[in-house]
Design a protein around this motif. Structure first.
Motif, PDB file in Angstrom:
ATOM      1  N   ALA A 184       0.822  -1.221   0.000  1.00 46.82           N
ATOM      2  CA  ALA A 184       0.000   0.000   0.000  1.00 46.82           C
ATOM      3  C   ALA A 184       0.851   1.263   0.000  1.00 46.82           C
ATOM      4  O   ALA A 184       0.359   2.341  -0.344  1.00 46.82           O
ATOM      5  CB  ALA A 184      -0.921  -0.003   1.221  1.00 46.82           C
ATOM      6  N   HIS A 185       2.112   1.155   0.399  1.00 47.34           N
ATOM      7  CA  HIS A 185       2.995   2.322   0.479  1.00 47.34           C
ATOM      8  C   HIS A 185       3.993   2.387  -0.670  1.00 47.34           C
ATOM      9  O   HIS A 185       4.849   3.277  -0.680  1.00 47.34           O
ATOM     10  CB  HIS A 185       3.770   2.302   1.803  1.00 47.34           C
ATOM     11  CG  HIS A 185       2.915   2.449   3.012  1.00 47.34           C
ATOM     12  ND1 HIS A 185       3.363   2.172   4.291  1.00 47.34           N
ATOM     13  CD2 HIS A 185       1.623   2.839   3.157  1.00 47.34           C
ATOM     14  CE1 HIS A 185       2.397   2.382   5.157  1.00 47.34           C
ATOM     15  NE2 HIS A 185       1.329   2.794   4.498  1.00 47.34           N
ATOM     16  N   ASP A 186       3.914   1.490  -1.610  1.00 46.46           N
ATOM     17  CA  ASP A 186       4.910   1.415  -2.680  1.00 46.46           C
ATOM     18  C   ASP A 186       4.696   2.546  -3.684  1.00 46.46           C
ATOM     19  O   ASP A 186       3.815   2.472  -4.545  1.00 46.46           O
ATOM     20  CB  ASP A 186       4.824   0.060  -3.379  1.00 46.46           C
ATOM     21  CG  ASP A 186       5.919  -0.111  -4.432  1.00 46.46           C
ATOM     22  OD1 ASP A 186       6.877   0.683  -4.418  1.00 46.46           O
ATOM     23  OD2 ASP A 186       5.807  -1.032  -5.263  1.00 46.46           O
ATOM     24  N   VAL A 187       5.502   3.594  -3.575  1.00 46.20           N
ATOM     25  CA  VAL A 187       5.380   4.737  -4.493  1.00 46.20           C
ATOM     26  C   VAL A 187       6.380   4.643  -5.640  1.00 46.20           C
ATOM     27  O   VAL A 187       6.198   5.296  -6.676  1.00 46.20           O
ATOM     28  CB  VAL A 187       5.564   6.072  -3.741  1.00 46.20           C
ATOM     29  CG1 VAL A 187       4.423   6.316  -2.783  1.00 46.20           C
ATOM     30  CG2 VAL A 187       6.898   6.102  -2.994  1.00 46.20           C
ATOM     31  N   LEU A 188       7.439   3.873  -5.449  1.00 50.43           N
ATOM     32  CA  LEU A 188       8.416   3.738  -6.524  1.00 50.43           C
ATOM     33  C   LEU A 188       7.943   2.784  -7.612  1.00 50.43           C
ATOM     34  O   LEU A 188       8.424   2.853  -8.748  1.00 50.43           O
ATOM     35  CB  LEU A 188       9.760   3.248  -5.968  1.00 50.43           C
ATOM     36  CG  LEU A 188      10.567   4.275  -5.158  1.00 50.43           C
ATOM     37  CD1 LEU A 188      11.829   3.641  -4.605  1.00 50.43           C
ATOM     38  CD2 LEU A 188      10.906   5.494  -6.012  1.00 50.43           C
ATOM     39  N   GLY A 189       6.992   1.910  -7.263  1.00 48.06           N
ATOM     40  CA  GLY A 189       6.456   0.995  -8.266  1.00 48.06           C
ATOM     41  C   GLY A 189       5.826   1.724  -9.441  1.00 48.06           C
ATOM     42  O   GLY A 189       6.193   1.479 -10.605  1.00 48.06           O
ATOM     43  N   PRO A 190       4.864   2.648  -9.189  1.00 45.77           N
ATOM     44  CA  PRO A 190       4.276   3.411 -10.303  1.00 45.77           C
ATOM     45  C   PRO A 190       5.300   4.245 -11.066  1.00 45.77           C
ATOM     46  O   PRO A 190       5.198   4.396 -12.287  1.00 45.77           O
ATOM     47  CB  PRO A 190       3.250   4.317  -9.601  1.00 45.77           C
ATOM     48  CG  PRO A 190       2.907   3.593  -8.346  1.00 45.77           C
ATOM     49  CD  PRO A 190       4.170   2.905  -7.927  1.00 45.77           C
ATOM     50  N   VAL A 191       6.295   4.798 -10.343  1.00 45.48           N
ATOM     51  CA  VAL A 191       7.339   5.568 -11.029  1.00 45.48           C
ATOM     52  C   VAL A 191       8.160   4.650 -11.918  1.00 45.48           C
ATOM     53  O   VAL A 191       8.523   5.000 -13.051  1.00 45.48           O
ATOM     54  CB  VAL A 191       8.244   6.283 -10.004  1.00 45.48           C
ATOM     55  CG1 VAL A 191       9.386   7.009 -10.709  1.00 45.48           C
ATOM     56  CG2 VAL A 191       7.435   7.261  -9.167  1.00 45.48           C
ATOM     57  N   GLY A 192       8.441   3.442 -11.440  1.00 48.04           N
ATOM     58  CA  GLY A 192       9.243   2.489 -12.196  1.00 48.04           C
ATOM     59  C   GLY A 192       8.558   1.958 -13.436  1.00 48.04           C
ATOM     60  O   GLY A 192       9.225   1.500 -14.378  1.00 48.04           O
ATOM     61  N   GLU A 193       7.221   2.007 -13.463  1.00 52.02           N
ATOM     62  CA  GLU A 193       6.491   1.532 -14.644  1.00 52.02           C
ATOM     63  C   GLU A 193       6.805   2.375 -15.876  1.00 52.02           C
ATOM     64  O   GLU A 193       6.698   1.896 -17.008  1.00 52.02           O
ATOM     65  CB  GLU A 193       4.986   1.558 -14.365  1.00 52.02           C
ATOM     66  CG  GLU A 193       4.550   0.524 -13.329  1.00 52.02           C
ATOM     67  CD  GLU A 193       3.079   0.654 -12.986  1.00 52.02           C
ATOM     68  OE1 GLU A 193       2.412   1.557 -13.561  1.00 52.02           O
ATOM     69  OE2 GLU A 193       2.585  -0.131 -12.160  1.00 52.02           O
ATOM     70  N   GLU A 194       7.196   3.636 -15.649  1.00 45.26           N
ATOM     71  CA  GLU A 194       7.513   4.522 -16.769  1.00 45.26           C
ATOM     72  C   GLU A 194       9.012   4.571 -17.054  1.00 45.26           C
ATOM     73  O   GLU A 194       9.444   5.293 -17.938  1.00 45.26           O
ATOM     74  CB  GLU A 194       6.998   5.936 -16.471  1.00 45.26           C
ATOM     75  CG  GLU A 194       5.489   6.004 -16.241  1.00 45.26           C
ATOM     76  CD  GLU A 194       5.029   7.420 -15.940  1.00 45.26           C
ATOM     77  OE1 GLU A 194       5.886   8.332 -15.955  1.00 45.26           O
ATOM     78  OE2 GLU A 194       3.829   7.614 -15.697  1.00 45.26           O
TER      79      GLU A 194
END
Length: 651
Positions: free
Chosen positions: A506-516
């Motif tokens: 629930a706290h993973d903010v680097l995941g969405p950034v890493g998708e790009e």
């Protein structure tokens, strides 16, 4: 491998002991030779450990080396936890320390405390290595306090200067405030888990999360929130976060090599490292994460503003350090621990570079630090100029530099976060990009461009620094410019920290950034039209316009916004509050306790009062000692009669 780990940690300690105790015997050459050799050995072995961790298939090591104390089932041990996080920190600490050791040969060449200085900085390296390599809270606290102690010695190295003594005392006292919270956090961990070992504590993190700390009959605090906030208070002091930041600018009273060592790779990053290491605990408290986020954002924004109005070249870089530590703290609060540690690594290189380059300028200027008395140094200090430019570009996040990859990742991660305070944090770190570029290039232009404002004697003797100063600058400029290209993917979007850092889904903010993220080059192209890039460019242009092209605009702005300039020069009143409220209150309280508690209660009532009571009682009893035998016989008969009467008539 245990022998290698012990050598990495103990080699600087052994060199510090030899240089400190036998400095007069081995001389200056012996002192710097043995300490540089020891730190060089630690650096080479640290690179070897990191290489084996990454490419040699070496498994993480977690084990005790020495059992110090066993009490009621509690084991206090000296042990090492060597994984990707600690291995990377070992490389950063030893490499920057090695560059500082070499640089010191030139900077401190004429100082009478030459051997003592090398002993201190080698001891500092040992202390930081013990901190980052520890696998338990006891050893962590030892390293934590050791770096604080040695920094006290180094900040006040020139102990004949009253300002240096004031600065090291200030650093010591402020860090005691943070350490009080840190100790409370460790005590809470021991209470709820019964252990000080990292692995055991992390395995029982659920116990802390499910426990309550009963404050009163009606108030109970979540134990995990209390524990994490206490630990973070320790990090606030060590990593100079508002309001416990006040010691760091004053620590510029120490020699410049210490500014690079303390403010780049070692002491001030200890708090960042500690929170990242404690991620399995912090992830269980959103309240603690929000506090970390808000404190870091406030530090990044407001401390950056102070760099705009300061004229001391070292203090500008010091305020920059506080601001950049705020960026790292923001990343931790947003659960982007990897981004915070990545920025810690890149910042260590380019900030050490800036401090050492500033020291090169100070050497050339005969130890003048006021930028208003510099200008036009580019033609006299070409190597210093270009390396300083590389560090400045990395600091503002110029595309392609190491600072670009780490700072932009933090901004993107905070933008994705939904924690309380994330909107405020995003505004602060985004606006901070403009502020960083403004004070950085104000410093750059005032120092190296424009008219020459130094006196004639200084101007006639200006020349580039010796090779022992310029070689470390070049060695630090290389990673400052290039290291982000090949480390951004594994550190931020790979599994580099998978064994060290834990993030809840629930706290993973680097995941969405890493998708790009597809590659370093694509990341660079993607940022060309981004807002941070334009803000950085605007800040640099504003600095050029106001402080180089038309400096009268800066004077006009200062007159127009006199109130704001006064607030910034007064450092938002933090120093005034500390000196006139905290210090004055402490003195008033201490004086009251001394007069009311010590003089009246302790001395007057307990100590002196007891003595007077004994004296009075003795003077009364003295009359019973007449020396006549019949008086003593009469007293014995009277006592015996009283005893018989009591036995006969008792109920």
């Amino acid at each position: 491998m245990q022998l290698i780990y012990l050598t990495i940690a103990l080699a600087p300690l052994a060199a510090a002991v030899v240089a400190g105790l036998f400095g007069r015997v081995i001389g200056r050459t012996g002192a710097h030779s043995i300490t540089i050799l020891a730190v060089g050995v630690s650096c080479v072995l640290s690179f070897y450990v990191l290489y084996e961790q990454l490419f040699g298939g070496m498994a993480p090591f977690d084990g005790a080396i020495y059992t110090w104390l066993v009490s009621d089932g509690l084991r206090m041990e000296v042990g090492f936890l060597i994984d990707h996080l600690s291995a990377m920190m070992m490389v950063v600490v030893t490499f920057v320390s090695l560059m500082v050791h070499i640089y010191t040969i030139g900077y401190m060449a004429d100082d009478p405390g030459y051997q003592r200085f090398f002993s201190y900085i080698s001891l500092f390296t040992f202390s930081m290595l013990m901190l980052v390599m520890s696998n338990n809270f006891m050893q962590l606290f030892f390293g934590w306090e050791a770096v604080g102690l040695v920094s006290y010695l180094l900040i006040g190295f020139w102990y004949t200067r009253p300002t240096a003594i004031f600065a090291n005392l200030k650093a010591f006292l402020v860090n005691r405030v943070g350490d009080f919270g840190f100790v409370l956090g460790i005590a809470a961990i021991l209470k709820f888990t019964g252990s000080l070992d990292y692995a055991t504590v992390f395995d029982h993190a659920g116990q802390i999360a499910g426990a309550q700390l009963q404050v009163s009959s009606t108030i109970a605090w979540p134990a995990i929130t209390f524990t994490c906030i206490c630990l973070f208070i320790g990090a606030m002091a060590k990593s100079a976060q508002v309001p416990l930041h006040v010691w760091l600018p004053d620590s510029m009273e120490g020699p410049t090599p210490i500014s690079a060592l303390i403010h780049a790779a070692t002491m001030v990053t200890a708090g960042i490292f500690m929170v990242a290491r404690m991620s399995p605990l912090f992830e269980l408290s959103q309240t603690a994460l929000s506090m970390v986020l808000i404190i870091g954002a406030s530090t990044a924004f407001f401390m950056g503003l102070l760099g705009i109005v300061n004229n001391d070249i070292k203090r500008v870089i010091a305020y920059s350090t506080i601001s950049q530590l705020g960026y790292m703290t923001v990343a931790l609060g947003a659960s982007a621990y990897s981004a915070g540690i990545f920025h810690l690594m890149t910042h260590a290189f380019f900030k050490a570079l800036l401090f050492l380059a500033a020291g090169s300028v100070i050497i050339a200027m005969h130890h003048e630090q006021d930028m208003r008395k510099m200008g036009g140094l580019r033609k006299y200090l070409p190597i210093t100029y270009w390396t300083f430019l590389v560090g400045s570009l990395a600091l503002i996040g110029c595309p392609g530099t190491s600072g670009f990859f780490s700072k932009d990742a933090i901004i993107d991660a905070v933008h994705v976060s939904h924690l309380t305070g994330s909107g405020y944090a995003y505004f602060c770190v985004l606006t901070g990009v403009f502020i960083t570029a403004l004070y950085t290039f104000r410093m750059f232009f005032m120092t190296f461009h424009g008219s020459e404002r130094m006196d004639r004697h200084t101007q006639e003797h200006l020349h580039e620094s010796p090779w022992v100063v310029t070689v470390p600058l070049i060695m630090l400029a290389i990673p400052s410019a290039l290291i982000g290209w090949f480390t951004v993917k594994p550190m931020l979007f790979g599994n580099f920290f998978s064994d060290s850092i834990k993030v809840l889904p629930a706290h993973d903010v680097l995941g969405p950034v890493g998708e790009e993220f597809h590659s370093s080059g694509y990341f660079l192209l993607h940022a060309v039209g981004s807002l941070p890039l334009w803000l950085a460019a605007s800040g640099a242009f504003t600095a050029w316009l106001f402080f180089l092209k038309k400096p009268e605009l800066a004077d006009s702005a200062e007159r127009s916004f006199k109130w704001l300039h006064t607030v910034l020069v007064d450092k938002f009143g933090f120093d005034w509050f500390n000196e006139h409220v905290i210090v004055a209150g402490a003195r008033l309280l201490g004086g009251g306790l001394w007069r009311g508690g010590d003089e009246i209660v302790i001395d007057g009532g307990m100590v002196n009062g007891s003595a007077r009571l004994v004296g009075w009682f003795s003077s009364v009893m003295r009359y019973a000692q007449s020396g006549y035998l019949y008086h003593y016989a009469f007293a014995m008969i009277l006592g015996l009669a009283s005893l018989l009467l009591w036995l006969i008539w008792r109920p």
